[in-house]
Scaffold this active site. Structure first.
Site, mmCIF file in Angstrom:
data_model
loop_
_atom_site.group_PDB
_atom_site.id
_atom_site.type_symbol
_atom_site.label_atom_id
_atom_site.label_comp_id
_atom_site.label_asym_id
_atom_site.label_seq_id
_atom_site.Cartn_x
_atom_site.Cartn_y
_atom_site.Cartn_z
ATOM 1 C CE1 TYR A 168 -3.524 2.706 0.281
ATOM 2 C CE2 TYR A 168 -2.146 3.534 2.082
ATOM 3 C CZ TYR A 168 -3.180 3.716 1.169
ATOM 4 O OH TYR A 168 -3.854 4.913 1.143
ATOM 5 N NE ARG A 212 1.668 13.377 11.535
ATOM 6 C CZ ARG A 212 1.922 14.024 10.402
ATOM 7 N NH1 ARG A 212 2.990 14.763 10.286
ATOM 8 N NH2 ARG A 212 1.095 13.922 9.363
ATOM 9 N NE ARG A 225 -9.372 3.086 2.746
ATOM 10 C CZ ARG A 225 -8.503 3.314 1.772
ATOM 11 N NH1 ARG A 225 -8.429 4.471 1.189
ATOM 12 N NH2 ARG A 225 -7.671 2.352 1.389
ATOM 13 C CG PHE A 285 12.408 18.566 -3.223
ATOM 14 C CD1 PHE A 285 11.176 19.135 -2.968
ATOM 15 C CD2 PHE A 285 12.457 17.336 -3.871
ATOM 16 C CE1 PHE A 285 10.000 18.494 -3.355
ATOM 17 C CE2 PHE A 285 11.297 16.697 -4.263
ATOM 18 C CZ PHE A 285 10.065 17.282 -3.997
HETATM 19 C C1 D61 Z 1 11.842 13.039 -2.004
HETATM 20 C C2 D61 Z 1 11.091 14.146 -1.617
HETATM 21 C C3 D61 Z 1 9.762 13.994 -1.345
HETATM 22 C C4 D61 Z 1 9.152 12.756 -1.432
HETATM 23 C C5 D61 Z 1 9.919 11.653 -1.804
HETATM 24 C C6 D61 Z 1 11.267 11.814 -2.089
HETATM 25 C C7 D61 Z 1 9.305 10.411 -1.917
HETATM 26 C C8 D61 Z 1 7.978 10.284 -1.654
HETATM 27 C C9 D61 Z 1 7.224 11.362 -1.274
HETATM 28 C C10 D61 Z 1 7.792 12.603 -1.171
HETATM 29 C C11 D61 Z 1 5.778 11.169 -1.006
HETATM 30 C C12 D61 Z 1 5.534 11.094 0.458
HETATM 31 C C13 D61 Z 1 4.098 11.055 0.825
HETATM 32 C C14 D61 Z 1 3.988 11.261 2.331
HETATM 33 C C15 D61 Z 1 2.759 12.000 2.708
HETATM 34 N N1 D61 Z 1 1.613 11.183 2.455
HETATM 35 C C16 D61 Z 1 0.515 11.634 1.835
HETATM 36 O O1 D61 Z 1 0.431 12.755 1.439
HETATM 37 C C17 D61 Z 1 -0.594 10.602 1.668
HETATM 38 O O2 D61 Z 1 -1.123 10.618 0.370
HETATM 39 C C18 D61 Z 1 -0.377 9.807 -0.528
HETATM 40 C C19 D61 Z 1 -0.915 9.944 -1.947
HETATM 41 C C20 D61 Z 1 -0.656 11.317 -2.527
HETATM 42 C C21 D61 Z 1 0.781 11.673 -2.553
HETATM 43 C C22 D61 Z 1 0.934 13.092 -2.922
HETATM 44 C C23 D61 Z 1 2.328 13.638 -2.843
HETATM 45 C C24 D61 Z 1 2.927 13.859 -1.627
HETATM 46 C C25 D61 Z 1 4.164 14.453 -1.555
HETATM 47 C C26 D61 Z 1 4.819 14.846 -2.715
HETATM 48 C C27 D61 Z 1 4.194 14.615 -3.950
HETATM 49 C C28 D61 Z 1 2.960 14.001 -3.998
HETATM 50 C C29 D61 Z 1 4.827 15.064 -5.119
HETATM 51 C C30 D61 Z 1 6.025 15.708 -5.051
HETATM 52 C C31 D61 Z 1 6.631 15.939 -3.829
HETATM 53 C C32 D61 Z 1 6.047 15.498 -2.662
HETATM 54 C C33 D61 Z 1 -1.652 10.847 2.740
HETATM 55 O O3 D61 Z 1 -2.194 12.125 2.670
HETATM 56 C C34 D61 Z 1 -2.960 12.554 3.767
HETATM 57 C C35 D61 Z 1 -2.108 13.198 4.843
HETATM 58 O O4 D61 Z 1 -1.082 12.638 5.220
HETATM 59 O O5 D61 Z 1 -2.466 14.285 5.307
HETATM 60 C C36 D61 Z 1 -2.693 9.747 2.648
HETATM 61 O O6 D61 Z 1 -3.798 9.953 2.185
HETATM 62 O O7 D61 Z 1 -2.324 8.660 3.100
HETATM 63 MG MG MG Z 2 -5.009 8.734 0.794
#
Ligand code: D61
Ligand code: MG
Length: 413
Positions: A168, A212, A225, A285
């Site tokens: 997931y 968290r 969920r 970043f």
């Molecule tokens: C380097 C820098 C940033 C990085 C990386 C490597 C590798 C992965 C990520 C960022 C993504 C980390 C996601 C952690 C936060 N989780 C969420 O936001 C969950 O949603 C996941 C699906 C959408 C992802 C959107 C996203 C997030 C960060 C980004 C990005 C896209 C694009 C570019 C840079 C960063 C979470 O959201 C709700 C919440 O935590 O509030 C969920 O629904 O589980």
């Molecule tokens: Mg989500």
């Protein structure tokens, strides 16, 4: 007032906090003139203050691509997270989302607050997407397609095993890592890296969020969920929600510690990924969110507050991390420091004490082996403990203001 007390307790925070405030004001002022780009950047600031700040510092081309990548996936995630959408409506949208980004007419109303605005005005995002270079578009489309399919799979499936949990997290965050690595490569500044390392970058961030956000997620109305894997929590309680009840506090903390230990597995990969980066802006970043994550885990470990309210790093410490993260030495120091905060919290009666300790020691060894640790003093703990010269300067400035105020009122009498 809470923040004033925090600054008085940590006077070193003041300068980074002011610097951060100015940087985010500056970023908000730099909104582009075209209405679709203006919408995208102001949306980015509204939905993610933390990522917006680090994205803003990238070079123009890559910054635009990462901004759109973020908003497309945030929109996809808004569909996934909206529990009021029936499954038979939701699944086809998730699966076809990668095609909707090419369609300026497409939109689907869901989510709340700023997420609803993003969904209602999605045409601005698709318009901006269509202006990106082909290399960027292909990478974003590919990741959106795979993430949408993965989310659809998990709409009807619970996270049972630890393998499910990793799968997931791969869909919703590991793929972001893979996509970002592709965008960095397409921008011409970075080499290609193994997918497994990019995946770990995402897993470490996502698992930290899932840990968290336990209370927020379990209290979600109308329907919650959950992403804590049954394979872990069933060792401690019969139902996942039992962790929040006071009579289960001991079990809850043990389960939490198990989850933190699981997340720590990804640290060495993350260090390896970051050490391969060349570009300073890309490095920051990537590194800033990772340091925030290890800091959050150190704070959450063995902390019952995770089941009672919000556990977050204080804003001043976040500002410090943003201010002081510039190279791999800073990263090793931060990871070393935060694992040193976690280490003394390990209780030898915890069922996973040995495992956690060996994880922490492995992380510290990786930091040590870099050979930079003894070159400089630790950057968080040391400055936390002493009243610094900053504080003395601030004290005298305040004194001077009071003094000049008093003498001016006396003169006017
Ligand atoms: C380097 C820098 C940033 C990085 C990386 C490597 C590798 C992965 C990520 C960022 C993504 C980390 C996601 C952690 C936060 N989780 C969420 O936001 C969950 O949603 C996941 C699906 C959408 C992802 C959107 C996203 C997030 C960060 C980004 C990005 C896209 C694009 C570019 C840079 C960063 C979470 O959201 C709700 C919440 O935590 O509030 C969920 O629904 O589980
Ligand atoms: Mg989500």
């Amino acid at each position: 007032m809470g923040s004033l007390a925090a600054v008085l307790r940590h006077p070193d925070d003041l300068y980074p906090l002011l610097k951060l405030k100015m940087a985010s004001r500056q970023a908000e002022k730099q909104i582009p003139p075209e209405p679709h780009w203006a919408f995208c950047y102001s949306m980015l600031h509204k939905v993610s203050r933390s990522f917006a700040l680090v994205i803003q510092q990238l070079g123009t081309d890559l910054r635009n691509a990462v901004c759109i990548f973020y908003l497309v996936l945030r929109a996809l995630d808004t569909v996934e997270d909206d529990t009021s959408i029936p499954t038979d409506v939701k699944v086809p949208i998730l699966i076809a989302f990668h095609r909707h980004v090419y369609d300026r007419e497409w939109h689907f109303s869901c989510g709340t607050k700023e997420y609803k605005v993003l969904m209602d005005q999605f045409h601005h995002v698709s318009t901006a997407f269509l202006e990106l270079g082909k290399g960027y578009q292909d990478a974003i489309e590919d990741i959106t397609k795979r993430m949408g399919a993965g989310m659809a799979k998990f709409i009807c499936k619970e996270v049972e095993s630890i393998d499910d949990y990793d799968e997931y997290c791969y869909y919703v965050a590991g793929l972001v890592g893979l996509g970002l690595s592709k965008l960095f490569y397409a921008s011409g500044t970075e080499d290609l890296v193994p997918d497994s390392l990019s995946n770990s970058m995402g897993l470490f961030l996502q698992k930290t969020n899932i840990i968290r956000d336990y209370l927020e997620d379990i209290n979600e109305i109308p329907k919650c969920r959950m992403f804590w894997p049954r394979e872990i929590w069933s060792k401690y309680v019969n139902k996942l929600e039992d962790l929040k009840y006071e009579e289960n506090s001991d079990k809850a903390v043990q389960c939490l510690n198990d989850m933190v230990t699981n997340a720590l597995m990804h640290v060495e990969d993350c260090l390896k990924y970051m050490s391969a980066l060349r570009d300073h802006a890309i490095f920051r970043f990537c590194a800033i969110p990772q340091i925030m994550a290890i800091g959050t885990l150190a704070l959450c470990y063995n902390n019952i507050e995770v089941f009672r309210g919000v556990v977050k790093m204080r804003r001043g410490l976040t500002a410090k991390v943003i201010d002081r993260t510039n190279n791999m030495t800073d990263v090793y120091l931060a990871f070393y420091d935060f694992s040193n905060i976690l280490k003394p919290k390990i209780n030898k009666n915890d069922p996973n004490a040995t495992k956690t300790l060996s994880r922490v020691e492995a992380i510290q060894k990786a930091c040590m082996d870099s050979g930079v640790l003894n070159k400089r003093k630790s950057y968080i703990i040391q400055s936390e403990l002493r009243y610094s010269s900053t504080m003395i300067v601030i004290f005298f400035i305040i004194l001077a203001i009071i003094f000049s105020y008093l003498s001016s009122t006396r003169a006017s009498k």
